[in-house]
Motif scaffolding. Structure first.
Motif, PDB file in Angstrom:
ATOM      1  N   SER A  45      -3.333  -6.423   1.565  1.00  0.00           N
ATOM      2  CA  SER A  45      -1.899  -7.264   1.995  1.00  0.00           C
ATOM      3  C   SER A  45      -1.469  -8.773   1.581  1.00  0.00           C
ATOM      4  O   SER A  45      -2.950  -9.628   2.435  1.00  0.00           O
ATOM      5  CB  SER A  45      -1.878  -6.365   3.481  1.00  0.00           C
ATOM      6  OG  SER A  45      -2.143  -4.945   3.448  1.00  0.00           O
ATOM      7  N   ARG A  49      10.962   7.188   1.924  1.00  0.00           N
ATOM      8  CA  ARG A  49       9.568   7.851   1.360  1.00  0.00           C
ATOM      9  C   ARG A  49       9.458   9.078   2.533  1.00  0.00           C
ATOM     10  O   ARG A  49       9.363   8.614   3.756  1.00  0.00           O
ATOM     11  CB  ARG A  49       8.721   6.844   0.932  1.00  0.00           C
ATOM     12  CG  ARG A  49       9.100   6.686  -0.268  1.00  0.00           C
ATOM     13  CD  ARG A  49       9.752   6.720  -1.484  1.00  0.00           C
ATOM     14  NE  ARG A  49       9.626   6.067  -2.196  1.00  0.00           N
ATOM     15  CZ  ARG A  49      10.968   5.637  -3.203  1.00  0.00           C
ATOM     16  NH1 ARG A  49      12.237   7.428  -2.512  1.00  0.00           N
ATOM     17  NH2 ARG A  49      11.275   5.701  -4.421  1.00  0.00           N
ATOM     18  N   ASP A 101       7.108  11.463  -5.701  1.00  0.00           N
ATOM     19  CA  ASP A 101       7.807  10.227  -6.297  1.00  0.00           C
ATOM     20  C   ASP A 101       8.198  10.047  -4.232  1.00  0.00           C
ATOM     21  O   ASP A 101       8.071   9.510  -4.141  1.00  0.00           O
ATOM     22  CB  ASP A 101       8.192  10.611  -6.831  1.00  0.00           C
ATOM     23  CG  ASP A 101      10.114   8.903  -6.846  1.00  0.00           C
ATOM     24  OD1 ASP A 101       9.376   7.933  -6.602  1.00  0.00           O
ATOM     25  OD2 ASP A 101      10.771   9.217  -6.905  1.00  0.00           O
ATOM     26  N   ASP A 122      -8.690  -6.306  -3.332  1.00  0.00           N
ATOM     27  CA  ASP A 122      -6.987  -5.931  -2.757  1.00  0.00           C
ATOM     28  C   ASP A 122      -6.858  -5.956  -1.303  1.00  0.00           C
ATOM     29  O   ASP A 122      -7.825  -5.388  -0.779  1.00  0.00           O
ATOM     30  CB  ASP A 122      -6.883  -4.641  -3.592  1.00  0.00           C
ATOM     31  CG  ASP A 122      -6.735  -4.979  -4.704  1.00  0.00           C
ATOM     32  OD1 ASP A 122      -6.622  -5.573  -5.489  1.00  0.00           O
ATOM     33  OD2 ASP A 122      -6.969  -3.517  -5.717  1.00  0.00           O
ATOM     34  N   ASP A 137      -3.997   8.374  -8.294  1.00  0.00           N
ATOM     35  CA  ASP A 137      -3.787   7.994  -8.600  1.00  0.00           C
ATOM     36  C   ASP A 137      -3.657   7.477  -6.776  1.00  0.00           C
ATOM     37  O   ASP A 137      -3.826   8.272  -6.027  1.00  0.00           O
ATOM     38  CB  ASP A 137      -1.915   7.258  -8.684  1.00  0.00           C
ATOM     39  CG  ASP A 137      -2.539   7.710 -10.242  1.00  0.00           C
ATOM     40  OD1 ASP A 137      -3.368   7.966 -10.577  1.00  0.00           O
ATOM     41  OD2 ASP A 137      -0.814   7.764 -10.370  1.00  0.00           O
ATOM     42  N   ARG A 138      -4.417   5.721  -6.491  1.00  0.00           N
ATOM     43  CA  ARG A 138      -4.304   5.682  -5.066  1.00  0.00           C
ATOM     44  C   ARG A 138      -3.164   5.402  -4.731  1.00  0.00           C
ATOM     45  O   ARG A 138      -2.245   4.774  -5.325  1.00  0.00           O
ATOM     46  CB  ARG A 138      -5.194   3.536  -5.696  1.00  0.00           C
ATOM     47  CG  ARG A 138      -5.639   3.467  -4.185  1.00  0.00           C
ATOM     48  CD  ARG A 138      -6.242   2.435  -4.501  1.00  0.00           C
ATOM     49  NE  ARG A 138      -5.287   1.145  -5.170  1.00  0.00           N
ATOM     50  CZ  ARG A 138      -5.720  -0.393  -5.004  1.00  0.00           C
ATOM     51  NH1 ARG A 138      -7.169  -0.627  -4.461  1.00  0.00           N
ATOM     52  NH2 ARG A 138      -4.823  -1.018  -5.410  1.00  0.00           N
ATOM     53  N   LEU A 139      -2.560   5.396  -3.398  1.00  0.00           N
ATOM     54  CA  LEU A 139      -1.326   5.616  -3.047  1.00  0.00           C
ATOM     55  C   LEU A 139      -2.157   3.780  -1.479  1.00  0.00           C
ATOM     56  O   LEU A 139      -3.075   4.457  -1.245  1.00  0.00           O
ATOM     57  CB  LEU A 139      -1.021   6.741  -2.128  1.00  0.00           C
ATOM     58  CG  LEU A 139       0.290   6.716  -1.137  1.00  0.00           C
ATOM     59  CD1 LEU A 139       2.194   5.919  -2.494  1.00  0.00           C
ATOM     60  CD2 LEU A 139       0.342   7.922  -0.589  1.00  0.00           C
ATOM     61  N   THR A 140      -1.485   3.157  -1.982  1.00  0.00           N
ATOM     62  CA  THR A 140      -2.086   2.403  -0.931  1.00  0.00           C
ATOM     63  C   THR A 140      -0.189   1.903   0.255  1.00  0.00           C
ATOM     64  O   THR A 140       0.482   2.096   0.111  1.00  0.00           O
ATOM     65  CB  THR A 140      -2.019   0.950  -1.193  1.00  0.00           C
ATOM     66  OG1 THR A 140      -0.889   0.072  -1.455  1.00  0.00           O
ATOM     67  CG2 THR A 140      -3.737   0.802  -2.217  1.00  0.00           C
ATOM     68  N   GLU A 197       0.584  -1.092   1.235  1.00  0.00           N
ATOM     69  CA  GLU A 197       1.560  -1.934   0.403  1.00  0.00           C
ATOM     70  C   GLU A 197       2.646  -1.258  -0.504  1.00  0.00           C
ATOM     71  O   GLU A 197       3.390  -1.669  -0.713  1.00  0.00           O
ATOM     72  CB  GLU A 197       0.634  -2.793  -0.444  1.00  0.00           C
ATOM     73  CG  GLU A 197      -0.239  -3.920   0.714  1.00  0.00           C
ATOM     74  CD  GLU A 197       0.702  -4.342   1.645  1.00  0.00           C
ATOM     75  OE1 GLU A 197       1.619  -5.261   1.388  1.00  0.00           O
ATOM     76  OE2 GLU A 197       0.622  -4.081   2.652  1.00  0.00           O
ATOM     77  N   ASP A 198       1.932  -0.104  -1.335  1.00  0.00           N
ATOM     78  CA  ASP A 198       3.283   0.743  -2.396  1.00  0.00           C
ATOM     79  C   ASP A 198       4.300   1.203  -1.519  1.00  0.00           C
ATOM     80  O   ASP A 198       5.008   0.418  -2.221  1.00  0.00           O
ATOM     81  CB  ASP A 198       2.363   2.075  -2.566  1.00  0.00           C
ATOM     82  CG  ASP A 198       0.812   1.746  -3.331  1.00  0.00           C
ATOM     83  OD1 ASP A 198       1.475   0.312  -4.081  1.00  0.00           O
ATOM     84  OD2 ASP A 198      -0.017   2.048  -3.758  1.00  0.00           O
ATOM     85  N   LEU A 199       4.280   1.216  -0.356  1.00  0.00           N
ATOM     86  CA  LEU A 199       5.612   1.739   0.489  1.00  0.00           C
ATOM     87  C   LEU A 199       6.150   0.510   1.196  1.00  0.00           C
ATOM     88  O   LEU A 199       7.356   0.728   1.853  1.00  0.00           O
ATOM     89  CB  LEU A 199       4.689   2.992   1.750  1.00  0.00           C
ATOM     90  CG  LEU A 199       4.584   3.833   0.768  1.00  0.00           C
ATOM     91  CD1 LEU A 199       3.693   5.174   1.475  1.00  0.00           C
ATOM     92  CD2 LEU A 199       5.620   4.665  -0.041  1.00  0.00           C
ATOM     93  N   ARG A 200       5.372  -0.557   1.097  1.00  0.00           N
ATOM     94  CA  ARG A 200       6.250  -1.945   2.089  1.00  0.00           C
ATOM     95  C   ARG A 200       7.974  -1.637   1.723  1.00  0.00           C
ATOM     96  O   ARG A 200       7.960  -1.935   0.342  1.00  0.00           O
ATOM     97  CB  ARG A 200       5.593  -2.893   1.869  1.00  0.00           C
ATOM     98  CG  ARG A 200       5.752  -3.930   2.805  1.00  0.00           C
ATOM     99  CD  ARG A 200       5.220  -5.667   2.839  1.00  0.00           C
ATOM    100  NE  ARG A 200       3.684  -4.927   3.148  1.00  0.00           N
ATOM    101  CZ  ARG A 200       3.681  -4.322   4.923  1.00  0.00           C
ATOM    102  NH1 ARG A 200       4.853  -4.584   5.216  1.00  0.00           N
ATOM    103  NH2 ARG A 200       2.282  -4.219   5.179  1.00  0.00           N
TER     104      ARG A 200
END
Lengths: 220, 192
Positions: free
Chosen positions: B156, A99, A125, B154, A49-52, A54-57
């Motif tokens: 921010s 994380r 996770d 996509d 999967d993509r991890l950005t 923003e996922d961790l904001r």
């Protein structure tokens, strides 16, 4: 003693006491400096999967950077990550998630990332392994995080072992480059950010911002 | 002399109380944090961040074909700036930096930005320039293919406010009301 002198002494004493109390209370807060924005990125995680970024904001994130095969002798960032993970596990960080991300420098193939994650004990996770194409890594790791690395002709990687701690707003708060800090230092950094995040409103926020203003930063 | 010292003493004791009445911003207010200068292009030519020193600069990263977040954010920013009185509004410069440099030329992005408010400016550059600027502000962006062909971007969705010295002082998450943005801008005009 004249009345005027008495008042002068009392006033001076009160001012010194107020200053000392303020200094002591702010220094006790021990905030970490805001070093700059962490880079935005989109990488491939071990799951494919993509991890950005923003996922961790909203989360406090501990980053490290290493080849899929792990570090060389004497600079085992993986072992430190494992210790941080184990010691954080019993703590309640549900309100401000913590994380961990290991950015792999020599391959972005999901099976290789998954194998590296499995060897390290990363659960996918709380602790994830991720990477990207070389050009993207250069922008994110070298230019963004300020971590030097260089892929050699034989496929190996030369790199600086570095830990970077980023707060929930995506701002770098600690960058440990010279020598490897132990888990104690990283946990101190993470807990410091958690305390600050939990005091993000009201007068407590002002105290923390004042601590930044007076640069009440912890020493190693 | 006595009166002066008495006032100083009283002030030192009241200072913590005064702090209790301080403004609570809707965005995240931080101590000024340096961010890199940049050179991009607008319809009128090259633009540097340092060109705007002396003004409060509001930076949002978006693109003209953006279906939702960008027009929504730009619309809220325009309403917020219009809520300010003219003397306040002239101290604000809103910049929209394109994350889609392939499709957004200088004229297109500038025209798009000024459609929300004629004072707003749109900036673009080469893909490398945009990537460097975005990274310096913690912005992620990535082209994503669409099912029917073409692509979207996509990215921010937060907005960054710089003080008059060009340092980051405030970060707005996506979706704040125009009234809240205007309140924060008024606070920064007085204090930043």
């Amino acid at each position: 003693m004249s009345r005027e002198l008495r008042i002068t002494l009392i006033a001076s004493g009160a001012l010194v006491l107020t200053g000392a109390l303020l200094y002591a209370s702010l220094f006790t807060l021990g905030v970490l400096p805001r070093l700059g924005f962490a880079p935005g990125y989109a990488l491939t995680a071990a799951s494919g999967d993509r991890l950005t970024s923003e996922d961790l904001r909203g989360s406090v994130v501990l980053y490290t950077f290493a080849p899929a095969g792990g570090d060389g002798e004497g600079r085992d960032t993986g072992a430190v990550m494992q210790e941080v993970r184990a010691r954080l596990a019993p703590e309640d960080t549900a309100d401000v998630p913590v994380r961990m991300v290991s950015i792999v420098l020599d391959t972005d193939a999901p099976p290789a990332l998954a194998a590296a994650a499995s060897r390290a004990g990363a659960d996918g996770d709380v602790w994830r392994f991720a990477s990207g194409p070389h050009d993207a890594l250069r922008t994110v790791v070298r230019d963004g995080f300020g971590v030097w690395f260089d892929r050699q002709a034989d496929g190996s990687v030369r790199y600086d072992p570095v830990f970077v701690v980023v707060d929930g707003m995506g701002i770098v708060r600690a960058h440990h480059r010279v020598g490897l800090p132990g888990a104690d230092i990283l946990l101190r950094d993470i807990r410091s950010i958690l305390r600050e995040a939990r005091a993000a409103t009201g007068p407590a926020r002002l105290a923390y911002e004042a601590a930044h203003l007076f640069q009440c930063y912890p020493t190693r | 002399m006595t009166r002066l010292l008495g006032t100083a003493l009283l002030a030192s004791l009241l200072l913590p109380l005064a702090a209790c009445d301080r403004y609570e911003p809707h965005g995240t207010l931080i101590e000024p944090m340096a961010v890199p200068d940049f050179t991009l292009v607008s319809a009128d030519g090259e633009v540097r961040k340092s060109d705007f020193e002396g003004q409060l600069v509001v930076i949002f990263f978006g693109f003209t074909a953006c279906p939702d977040v960008c027009p929504d954010t730009m619309g809220r920013l325009a309403r917020a700036v219009r809520m300010l009185d003219p003397r306040e509004a002239e101290q604000i410069q809103v910049l929209l930096v394109s994350v889609d440099p392939e499709r957004d030329g200088p004229a297109e992005i500038d025209r798009y930005a000024s459609r929300f408010d004629e004072r707003f400016r749109g900036l673009t550059g080469s893909r490398e320039q945009i990537a460097t600027v975005a990274s310096g502000y913690g912005i992620f962006f990535e082209e994503t293919p669409l099912e029917g062909g073409g692509y979207t971007v996509d990215h921010s969705a937060y907005t960054i406010v710089l003080n008059r010295q060009g340092e980051t002082v405030l970060i707005w998450r996506y979706g704040l009301d125009a009234e809240d943005l205007a309140d924060d801008l008024r606070y920064l005009i007085r204090n930043a």
